[in-house]
Write a protein that holds these residues in place. Structure first.
Motif, PDB file in Angstrom:
ATOM      1  N   TYR A 220       0.842  -1.211   0.000  1.00  0.00           N
ATOM      2  CA  TYR A 220       0.000   0.000   0.000  1.00  0.00           C
ATOM      3  C   TYR A 220       0.876   1.260   0.000  1.00  0.00           C
ATOM      4  O   TYR A 220       0.640   2.202  -0.780  1.00  0.00           O
ATOM      5  N   LYS A 221       1.908   1.300   0.832  1.00  0.00           N
ATOM      6  CA  LYS A 221       2.762   2.488   0.916  1.00  0.00           C
ATOM      7  C   LYS A 221       3.546   2.712  -0.365  1.00  0.00           C
ATOM      8  O   LYS A 221       3.756   3.857  -0.794  1.00  0.00           O
ATOM      9  N   GLU A 222       3.969   1.609  -0.987  1.00  0.00           N
ATOM     10  CA  GLU A 222       4.679   1.730  -2.264  1.00  0.00           C
ATOM     11  C   GLU A 222       3.744   2.256  -3.348  1.00  0.00           C
ATOM     12  O   GLU A 222       4.134   3.075  -4.184  1.00  0.00           O
ATOM     13  N   LYS A 223       2.507   1.805  -3.338  1.00  0.00           N
ATOM     14  CA  LYS A 223       1.512   2.252  -4.319  1.00  0.00           C
ATOM     15  C   LYS A 223       1.146   3.718  -4.104  1.00  0.00           C
ATOM     16  O   LYS A 223       0.940   4.478  -5.055  1.00  0.00           O
ATOM     17  N   LYS A 225       2.946   6.174  -3.186  1.00  0.00           N
ATOM     18  CA  LYS A 225       3.960   7.128  -3.635  1.00  0.00           C
ATOM     19  C   LYS A 225       3.552   7.828  -4.926  1.00  0.00           C
ATOM     20  O   LYS A 225       3.842   9.013  -5.121  1.00  0.00           O
ATOM     21  N   ASN A 226       2.892   7.110  -5.815  1.00  0.00           N
ATOM     22  CA  ASN A 226       2.472   7.687  -7.091  1.00  0.00           C
ATOM     23  C   ASN A 226       0.960   7.736  -7.246  1.00  0.00           C
ATOM     24  O   ASN A 226       0.452   8.047  -8.338  1.00  0.00           O
ATOM     25  N   ILE A 230      -5.256   6.982  -3.257  1.00  0.00           N
ATOM     26  CA  ILE A 230      -5.541   5.645  -2.735  1.00  0.00           C
ATOM     27  C   ILE A 230      -6.267   5.668  -1.392  1.00  0.00           C
ATOM     28  O   ILE A 230      -7.074   4.786  -1.088  1.00  0.00           O
ATOM     29  N   ASP A 231      -6.012   6.714  -0.597  1.00  0.00           N
ATOM     30  CA  ASP A 231      -6.640   6.766   0.721  1.00  0.00           C
ATOM     31  C   ASP A 231      -8.151   6.929   0.637  1.00  0.00           C
ATOM     32  O   ASP A 231      -8.859   6.611   1.601  1.00  0.00           O
ATOM     33  N   ALA A 232      -8.634   7.401  -0.495  1.00  0.00           N
ATOM     34  CA  ALA A 232     -10.085   7.524  -0.681  1.00  0.00           C
ATOM     35  C   ALA A 232     -10.735   6.160  -0.838  1.00  0.00           C
ATOM     36  O   ALA A 232     -11.957   6.023  -0.733  1.00  0.00           O
ATOM     37  N   LEU A 233      -9.886   5.152  -1.081  1.00  0.00           N
ATOM     38  CA  LEU A 233     -10.405   3.805  -1.302  1.00  0.00           C
ATOM     39  C   LEU A 233     -10.046   2.826  -0.181  1.00  0.00           C
ATOM     40  O   LEU A 233     -10.300   1.631  -0.284  1.00  0.00           O
ATOM     41  N   THR A 234      -9.447   3.341   0.876  1.00  0.00           N
ATOM     42  CA  THR A 234      -9.089   2.450   1.987  1.00  0.00           C
ATOM     43  C   THR A 234     -10.225   2.449   3.004  1.00  0.00           C
ATOM     44  O   THR A 234     -10.230   3.246   3.942  1.00  0.00           O
ATOM     45  N   ALA A 235     -11.146   1.549   2.799  1.00  0.00           N
ATOM     46  CA  ALA A 235     -12.319   1.459   3.676  1.00  0.00           C
ATOM     47  C   ALA A 235     -12.154   0.303   4.665  1.00  0.00           C
ATOM     48  O   ALA A 235     -11.044  -0.099   5.007  1.00  0.00           O
ATOM     49  N   GLY A 236     -13.285  -0.251   5.089  1.00  0.00           N
ATOM     50  CA  GLY A 236     -13.295  -1.239   6.165  1.00  0.00           C
ATOM     51  C   GLY A 236     -12.413  -2.445   5.978  1.00  0.00           C
ATOM     52  O   GLY A 236     -11.647  -2.807   6.882  1.00  0.00           O
TER      53      GLY A 236
END
Length: 296
Positions: A220-223, A225-226, A230-236
């Motif tokens: 997740y952290k590598e993804k 970077k660019n 992505i945080d808008a899609l990190t749900a439950g």
């Protein structure tokens, strides 16, 4: 009135702090006297502030007169601390731990005890030992509880309520009963099994999930970077899967190393299952079958 039980808690992180709070709860405060031992003064100050301990010390020797000494430190330090305690405590002190790996710890302690006793006999200095090692009791235990946060300020007096405490030692029933009662007083339930079985099952239910969480969080952290979106899609589901990925490396690296054989076995089985799903990705009907198999 029953005599107070003196418990020395060595290591005042989340586990040790929570045990102290549980034993100093309103219902138990008159039953236990807690001596907390840690390496940092700040930790001791916090433990006193939240009333997890009655006394706080930087010195292991202050566990000398405890009825029970509980080692709540990373698993790679349990045996060295046990060795130090064996030279300090009296014959009536029961030493126990809260480590997530049991077989290696039991084996190392027994090996060291036998070697030390043989050396003492050879040198005819057995009488100089503070307490003969043959009289020392070690009751291995593992609380199936804990959260992803670290340190004394994450301690919770309710942490062990209805939690399972695995006890793998059975050489001294009387001592085991006392340790079990302490954990029951903290709110827990006791489960007994061999150290070998514990380590196998814990590798699957606890250790492997942490490896998965650490790995998924790294991807997740590598993804990110660019892809800041992505945080808008990190749900439950993602948050549940990675919740424990912030757990202490100082605690988990030794666990993985000490229980590596069992973890590798379950990791291979997990990878095999992942490959089944990878292979099925071209067929919706096959994917449905695989999902249903997991729910049978």
């Amino acid at each position: 009135m029953n005599k107070k039980i003196y418990v020395g808690i060595i290591g005042l992180g989340q586990m040790g702090g929570s045990l102290g709070l549980a034993l100093k709860s309103k219902a138990m405060k008159d039953r236990y006297h807690i001596i907390g031992i840690a390496r940092k003064e700040e930790t001791l100050k916090q433990a006193l502030k939240i009333k997890a301990v009655d006394e706080a010390s930087l010195a292991l020797r202050d566990a000398k007169l405890c009825d029970i000494a509980v080692i709540c430190t990373p698993v790679d330090t349990i045996v060295p601390i046990y060795r130090q305690l064996s030279k300090i405590v009296g014959k009536n002190t029961i030493i126990t731990d809260a480590g997530s790996v049991k077989e290696q710890i039991e084996r190392q302690i027994e090996k060291w005890r036998v070697k030390s006793e043989d050396t003492a006999k050879t040198k005819s200095v057995n009488s100089t030992l503070h307490t003969p090692l043959s009289t020392l009791v070690f009751i291995p235990a593992h609380p199936m509880a804990g959260r992803e946060n670290n340190g004394i300020m994450s301690a919770d007096g309710e942490m062990f309520k209805n939690a399972n405490i695995i006890i793998t030692g059975n050489k001294n029933p009387a001592a085991e009963k006392k340790v079990a009662q302490m954990w029951k007083d903290a709110g827990a339930k006791i489960v007994k099994m061999t150290a070998k079985k514990h380590d196998d099952l814990a590798a699957l239910t606890s250790h492997l999930p942490h490896i998965i969480a650490f790995s998924l969080n790294k991807i997740y952290k590598e993804k990110k970077k660019n892809n800041s979106e992505i945080d808008a899609l990190t749900a439950g589901s993602f948050k549940s899967m990675t919740r424990v990925s912030v757990s202490s490396a100082d605690m988990w690296a030794p666990i993985f190393a000490m229980n590596g054989k069992n973890i590798k076995k379950h990791l291979k089985a997990f990878i095999k299952k992942l490959k089944v799903f990878e292979k099925a990705l071209n067929s919706q009907s096959q994917l449905k079958k695989e999902i249903l198999k997991t729910q049978e």
